[in-house]
Design an enzyme around this catalytic site. Structure first.
Site, PDB file in Angstrom:
ATOM      1  N   GLY A  97       0.833  -1.201   0.000  1.00 46.61           N
ATOM      2  CA  GLY A  97       0.000   0.000   0.000  1.00 46.61           C
ATOM      3  C   GLY A  97       0.874   1.261   0.000  1.00 46.61           C
ATOM      4  O   GLY A  97       1.184   1.809  -1.031  1.00 46.61           O
ATOM      5  N   SER A 193       4.821  -5.461  -3.621  1.00 49.44           N
ATOM      6  CA  SER A 193       4.528  -4.038  -3.740  1.00 49.44           C
ATOM      7  C   SER A 193       5.242  -3.254  -2.640  1.00 49.44           C
ATOM      8  O   SER A 193       6.457  -3.367  -2.480  1.00 49.44           O
ATOM      9  CB  SER A 193       3.016  -3.816  -3.715  1.00 49.44           C
ATOM     10  OG  SER A 193       2.690  -2.518  -4.144  1.00 49.44           O
ATOM     11  N   TYR A 194       4.512  -2.458  -1.826  1.00 51.98           N
ATOM     12  CA  TYR A 194       5.175  -1.684  -0.789  1.00 51.98           C
ATOM     13  C   TYR A 194       5.776  -2.571   0.302  1.00 51.98           C
ATOM     14  O   TYR A 194       6.626  -2.113   1.071  1.00 51.98           O
ATOM     15  CB  TYR A 194       4.216  -0.663  -0.162  1.00 51.98           C
ATOM     16  CG  TYR A 194       4.945   0.377   0.656  1.00 51.98           C
ATOM     17  CD1 TYR A 194       5.537   1.472   0.031  1.00 51.98           C
ATOM     18  CD2 TYR A 194       5.078   0.253   2.033  1.00 51.98           C
ATOM     19  CE1 TYR A 194       6.244   2.419   0.770  1.00 51.98           C
ATOM     20  CE2 TYR A 194       5.772   1.190   2.782  1.00 51.98           C
ATOM     21  CZ  TYR A 194       6.357   2.278   2.144  1.00 51.98           C
ATOM     22  OH  TYR A 194       7.068   3.203   2.867  1.00 51.98           O
ATOM     23  N   ASP A 398       3.313  -5.394 -15.328  1.00 54.58           N
ATOM     24  CA  ASP A 398       2.978  -4.419 -14.289  1.00 54.58           C
ATOM     25  C   ASP A 398       3.604  -3.074 -14.622  1.00 54.58           C
ATOM     26  O   ASP A 398       4.807  -2.990 -14.884  1.00 54.58           O
ATOM     27  CB  ASP A 398       3.487  -4.919 -12.935  1.00 54.58           C
ATOM     28  CG  ASP A 398       3.305  -3.895 -11.822  1.00 54.58           C
ATOM     29  OD1 ASP A 398       2.342  -3.115 -11.887  1.00 54.58           O
ATOM     30  OD2 ASP A 398       4.122  -3.895 -10.878  1.00 54.58           O
ATOM     31  N   HIS A 450       0.920  -7.059 -11.570  1.00 58.06           N
ATOM     32  CA  HIS A 450       1.525  -6.670 -10.291  1.00 58.06           C
ATOM     33  C   HIS A 450       1.427  -7.785  -9.250  1.00 58.06           C
ATOM     34  O   HIS A 450       2.415  -8.091  -8.581  1.00 58.06           O
ATOM     35  CB  HIS A 450       0.813  -5.412  -9.785  1.00 58.06           C
ATOM     36  CG  HIS A 450       1.427  -4.786  -8.592  1.00 58.06           C
ATOM     37  ND1 HIS A 450       2.672  -4.201  -8.607  1.00 58.06           N
ATOM     38  CD2 HIS A 450       0.957  -4.625  -7.322  1.00 58.06           C
ATOM     39  CE1 HIS A 450       2.950  -3.706  -7.403  1.00 58.06           C
ATOM     40  NE2 HIS A 450       1.917  -3.954  -6.611  1.00 58.06           N
TER      41      HIS A 450
END
Length: 477
Positions: A97, A193-194, A398, A450
């Site tokens: 996020g 991701s984050y 992605d 992603h």
């Protein structure tokens, strides 16, 4: 050492005394039985989850309080391995996020044993669940994400990378007190991701704190997918990928190259750069930045994990994606399912939380995130030198954290190559390409967005199995 002492102060005497007085039970072989569990937190056992298919493994959900004074508690969902759980490692999965749910994404869209059905009425079996290879622990972190919460609202004003790592570290030690048979199990961390920042930061904290024998966690390594790694390289990769995949024009690309200095950390530092970057982001509002070549959800008002809230307000019916049978409206199904009172009751969700309050991402947390390391590369260097197993993979369709961003970031490590770039195979087809370095393996997934396991579930399970075994990806058909 100063960093370690600061963390020790943060943990406080309460955690240390708690760990000291609770007996440490080593991992052991135990008979597989549904009628009798050994050293397991029975109060968190999930028994009546709506629409759940019958399975031969147990799973648990509930809370671990990481700050008693503030009433800060993190929600987890734990699935024992589908066979021989006593023999298999423990893996913690984190989504990013920042502000997005590991339960909503990882557990029920990607790698967990269940996926949410299309109307939110129940669950379907995932034949490629990662709990075929490991005991899987999913954590909603930090407080304010999903079902995790704090009774002290000011806690939400100071959320950042360090707080998240420290709370997760405390969570782990207290979770091991609930599930002591796993305390000395081989332990890995994975995410996407984050979580490209969360996971190495947590791994570094565990590594530093393992210098204290009473706090030892048997960390073996970590695995990351499409990870944010270095802000400057992530931006450069995002721009070059958009240009090379015909999302932006030659002119826009040229302006960004000439006017933006991503090393300063602010692409809006001058008007020319700002306008060109805004043009790139505007083009991505027309398609799915997380999967360039698949359809968008045309009946959704929710957005995906990441930096942009793209709204789709059309009333037309959902258009299913082509790749991997992926459904672009999965977020909506998850929201319906997790806001059901019977589901929340089965998962032991706190009565203090209002129903209809679960969301897959908390965008207030995202917008107000107070601390983020600009680069994780120094942590990579430190943990590679420490001998941890580190694998990074990247879906090559992605646009948010594209394969170019990851290649640029890993290039900064300047690691010697031990096995040159080559294809890897799954079921006699090219799954992607990989390269092995001293201390790190990098692999791509051909045609994946992603969230790689959603697009390539069978292939991602094969990579996960290779990672846990410490074996190279298959390089022959």
């Amino acid at each position: 050492m100063g960093f370690v002492l600061k963390v020790m102060g943060f943990l406080g005497w309460a955690l240390l005394s708690l760990i000291a007085i609770v007996p440490v039970v080593a991992a052991r072989h135990r008979p597989w039985s549904h009628s009798k569990k050994v050293n397991i937190s029975e109060e968190d056992l999930v028994t009546e989850l709506a629409g759940q298919p019958k399975v031969e493994f147990s799973h648990y959900a509930g809370y671990v309080t990481v700050n008693e004074k503030h009433g800060r508690a993190l929600f987890y969902w734990f699935y024992e391995a589908s066979s021989h759980p006593e023999e298999k490692p423990l893996v913690l999965w984190l989504n990013g996020g920042p502000g997005c749910s590991s339960v909503g994404y990882g557990a029920t869209q990607e790698i967990g044993p269940f996926t949410v059905d299309t109307d939110g009425s129940g669950l379907k079996l995932n034949p490629y669940s990662w709990n075929r290879e490991a005991n899987m622990l999913f954590l909603e972190s930090p407080a304010g994400v999903g079902f995790s919460y704090s009774n002290t609202t000011t806690d939400y004003d100071t959320l950042g990378d360090s707080v998240t790592a420290k709370d997760t570290y405390i969570f782990l030690h207290k979770w091991f007190n609930k599930f002591p048979t796993y305390r000395h199990r081989s332990f890995y961390i994975a995410g996407e991701s984050y979580a490209g920042k969360y996971v190495p930061e947590l791994a570094e904290l565990i590594y530093d704190m393992n210098k204290h024998p009473s706090l030892h966690i048997n960390l073996k390594g970590f695995l990351l997918g499409n990870p944010e790694t270095s802000d400057a390289d992530d931006w450069r990769g995002m721009v070059d990928y958009a240009w090379s995949h015909a999302v932006i024009s030659d002119e826009t690309h040229k302006i960004i190259k000439e006017s933006c200095n991503f090393d300063k950390g602010d692409p809006w530092s001058n008007d020319s750069c700002s306008q060109a970057v805004d043009e790139l982001l505007n083009q991505y509002k027309e398609i799915d930045i997380y999967s360039l070549y698949t359809s968008v959800c045309t009946n959704s008002t929710s957005s995906n994990d990441g930096s942009m809230q793209v709204m789709y307000n059309s009333k037309s019916k959902m258009m299913p994606r082509i790749m991997g049978g992926y459904d672009p409206c999965l977020d909506d199904y998850a929201k319906t399912f997790y806001n059901r009172p019977d589901v929340q009751k089965a998962l032991h969700v706190s009565d203090d939380l209002h129903l209809k309050n679960w969301s897959i991402c908390n965008y207030k947390i995202f917008r107000e995130w107070s601390e983020s390391r600009p680069s994780i590369v120094p942590i990579y260097k430190k943990l590679i030198a420490a001998g941890l197993r580190i694998w990074v993979y990247s879906g090559d369709t992605d646009g948010r954290v594209p394969v170019l961003s990851t290649r640029y970031s890993l290039g900064a490590l300047e690691l010697p190559i031990t096995r040159a770039w080559r294809p890897w195979y799954h079921q006699k087809q090219v799954g992607g390409w990989f390269q092995e370095y001293e201390g790190l393996t990098f692999a791509t997934f051909r045609g994946a967005g992603h969230a790689v396991p959603t697009f390539k579930p069978s292939e991602s399970l094969a990579l996960f199995a290779s990672f846990l075994a410490g074996e190279s990806m298959p390089s022959e058909r």
